[in-house]
Design a protein around this motif. Structure first.
Motif, PDB file in Angstrom:
ATOM      1  N   SER A  94     112.069-101.173  39.575  1.00 41.34           N
ATOM      2  CA  SER A  94     111.242-100.579  38.520  1.00 41.34           C
ATOM      3  C   SER A  94     109.767-100.601  38.928  1.00 41.34           C
ATOM      4  O   SER A  94     109.021 -99.655  38.660  1.00 41.34           O
ATOM      5  N   THR A  95     109.358-101.654  39.635  1.00 41.94           N
ATOM      6  CA  THR A  95     107.983-101.735  40.133  1.00 41.94           C
ATOM      7  C   THR A  95     107.726-100.678  41.210  1.00 41.94           C
ATOM      8  O   THR A  95     106.682-100.019  41.216  1.00 41.94           O
ATOM      9  N   ASN A  96     108.704-100.505  42.106  1.00 38.25           N
ATOM     10  CA  ASN A  96     108.572 -99.484  43.155  1.00 38.25           C
ATOM     11  C   ASN A  96     108.367 -98.098  42.556  1.00 38.25           C
ATOM     12  O   ASN A  96     107.542 -97.319  43.021  1.00 38.25           O
ATOM     13  N   MET A  97     109.150 -97.783  41.522  1.00 38.42           N
ATOM     14  CA  MET A  97     109.055 -96.463  40.904  1.00 38.42           C
ATOM     15  C   MET A  97     107.700 -96.273  40.225  1.00 38.42           C
ATOM     16  O   MET A  97     107.109 -95.196  40.286  1.00 38.42           O
ATOM     17  N   CYS A  98     107.207 -97.322  39.597  1.00 43.37           N
ATOM     18  CA  CYS A  98     105.891 -97.252  38.972  1.00 43.37           C
ATOM     19  C   CYS A  98     104.822 -96.990  40.027  1.00 43.37           C
ATOM     20  O   CYS A  98     103.925 -96.167  39.825  1.00 43.37           O
ATOM     21  N   GLU A  99     104.930 -97.675  41.153  1.00 39.38           N
ATOM     22  CA  GLU A  99     103.909 -97.552  42.198  1.00 39.38           C
ATOM     23  C   GLU A  99     103.845 -96.160  42.807  1.00 39.38           C
ATOM     24  O   GLU A  99     102.778 -95.687  43.178  1.00 39.38           O
ATOM     25  N   ILE A 100     104.994 -95.474  42.900  1.00 41.38           N
ATOM     26  CA  ILE A 100     104.968 -94.111  43.448  1.00 41.38           C
ATOM     27  C   ILE A 100     104.945 -93.063  42.334  1.00 41.38           C
ATOM     28  O   ILE A 100     104.903 -91.868  42.605  1.00 41.38           O
ATOM     29  N   ARG A 101     104.994 -93.523  41.085  1.00 43.40           N
ATOM     30  CA  ARG A 101     104.960 -92.645  39.913  1.00 43.40           C
ATOM     31  C   ARG A 101     106.075 -91.610  39.952  1.00 43.40           C
ATOM     32  O   ARG A 101     105.860 -90.429  39.700  1.00 43.40           O
ATOM     33  N   ASN A 102     107.272 -92.052  40.261  1.00 48.56           N
ATOM     34  CA  ASN A 102     108.397 -91.129  40.340  1.00 48.56           C
ATOM     35  C   ASN A 102     109.697 -91.868  40.094  1.00 48.56           C
ATOM     36  O   ASN A 102     109.851 -93.022  40.481  1.00 48.56           O
ATOM     37  N   LEU A 103     110.611 -91.181  39.460  1.00 42.96           N
ATOM     38  CA  LEU A 103     111.921 -91.741  39.145  1.00 42.96           C
ATOM     39  C   LEU A 103     112.865 -91.444  40.306  1.00 42.96           C
ATOM     40  O   LEU A 103     113.364 -90.328  40.442  1.00 42.96           O
ATOM     41  N   GLN A 104     113.065 -92.430  41.172  1.00 45.67           N
ATOM     42  CA  GLN A 104     113.855 -92.229  42.383  1.00 45.67           C
ATOM     43  C   GLN A 104     114.696 -93.465  42.687  1.00 45.67           C
ATOM     44  O   GLN A 104     114.225 -94.586  42.543  1.00 45.67           O
ATOM     45  N   CYS A 178     103.822 -99.046  33.279  1.00 44.02           N
ATOM     46  CA  CYS A 178     103.008 -98.278  34.199  1.00 44.02           C
ATOM     47  C   CYS A 178     101.863 -97.630  33.420  1.00 44.02           C
ATOM     48  O   CYS A 178     101.616 -97.986  32.268  1.00 44.02           O
ATOM     49  N   ALA A 179     101.166 -96.699  34.049  1.00 42.84           N
ATOM     50  CA  ALA A 179     100.039 -96.041  33.389  1.00 42.84           C
ATOM     51  C   ALA A 179     100.518 -95.160  32.239  1.00 42.84           C
ATOM     52  O   ALA A 179     101.685 -94.769  32.182  1.00 42.84           O
ATOM     53  N   ARG A 180      99.614 -94.843  31.333  1.00 36.81           N
ATOM     54  CA  ARG A 180      99.867 -93.943  30.206  1.00 36.81           C
ATOM     55  C   ARG A 180     101.015 -94.416  29.324  1.00 36.81           C
ATOM     56  O   ARG A 180     101.773 -93.628  28.787  1.00 36.81           O
ATOM     57  N   ARG A 181     101.176 -95.737  29.226  1.00 41.26           N
ATOM     58  CA  ARG A 181     102.198 -96.384  28.386  1.00 41.26           C
ATOM     59  C   ARG A 181     103.622 -95.969  28.750  1.00 41.26           C
ATOM     60  O   ARG A 181     104.536 -96.047  27.931  1.00 41.26           O
TER      61      ARG A 181
END
Length: 201
Positions: A94-104, A178-181
């Motif tokens: 979940s942290t990885n996805m937040c860091e790249i801003r993508n659901l992968q 992540c950003a933007r709630r």
């Protein structure tokens, strides 16, 4: 905004991924997974994400576990047991996805060793499992947020299959604001509990 993506299953026999392209947008918000805006710097966005208190995050994780086992209980399936090893993977993903801003499930942008599901399982000594991922904007109480995430997963055949698999006995759940709630969530399932590695990500 609620979005779920590919359900992933790695079978022990064939050791092959079954990746099904399932994508849903709910609640009428059609914003993309990636944050296209540059109005805030990374530092400011990180500070905003960190404005989430720790307790609501833990409440979201506990609620996801509760509603997952509630769905299983309705079908007379045994409850999944929380595993610290799988929890480590779910929180990392979940942290990885937040860091790249993508659901992968998989990305070359993830840290080395975390770029694909099979590789992540090896980190905790697990040979087979399944993974569900999602993100949803926080606009309600933590338990209601979790309930909507589970509802989205249950409305997707592959995610539902992971949640209701009689083979899985353990689960790890990770939630990262992540950003933007927007909050990213991951579930990792397996027949094995795995173990937290000595050297963390």
């Amino acid at each position: 905004m609620n979005r779920i993506a590919h359900g992933v299953i790695l079978t022990a026999k064939a050791k092959i991924f079954l990746i099904v392209a399932v994508s849903m947008l709910c609640a009428g918000d059609r914003a993309p997974a990636k944050d296209p805006g540059n109005s805030l710097g990374r530092k400011q966005e990180k500070e905003r994400a960190n404005s989430f208190a720790k307790e609501p995050i833990l409440m979201m994780e506990r609620a996801l576990l509760h509603y997952t086992n509630e769905e299983r209980g309705r079908r007379k399936l045994p409850s999944l047991r929380l595993s610290t090893g799988l929890q480590f993977l779910a929180r990392g993903q979940s942290t990885n996805m937040c860091e790249i801003r993508n659901l992968q499930h998989e990305s070359d942008k993830f840290p080395q060793g975390w770029r694909n599901f099979a590789g992540r399982l090896k980190i905790v000594g697990v040979t087979a499992g399944g993974e569900n991922i999602a993100f949803r904007t926080v606009a309600e109480e933590p338990h209601l947020w979790a309930k909507e995430v589970i509802k989205g997963w249950m409305n997707s055949a592959e995610h539902r299959k992971n949640i209701l698999s009689p083979k899985f006995t353990y689960v790890g759940i990770g939630v990262t604001p992540c950003a933007r709630r927007i909050v990213y969530a991951a579930q990792v399932f397996s027949t094995e509990p795995g173990r937290v590695p000595q050297t963390r990500k």
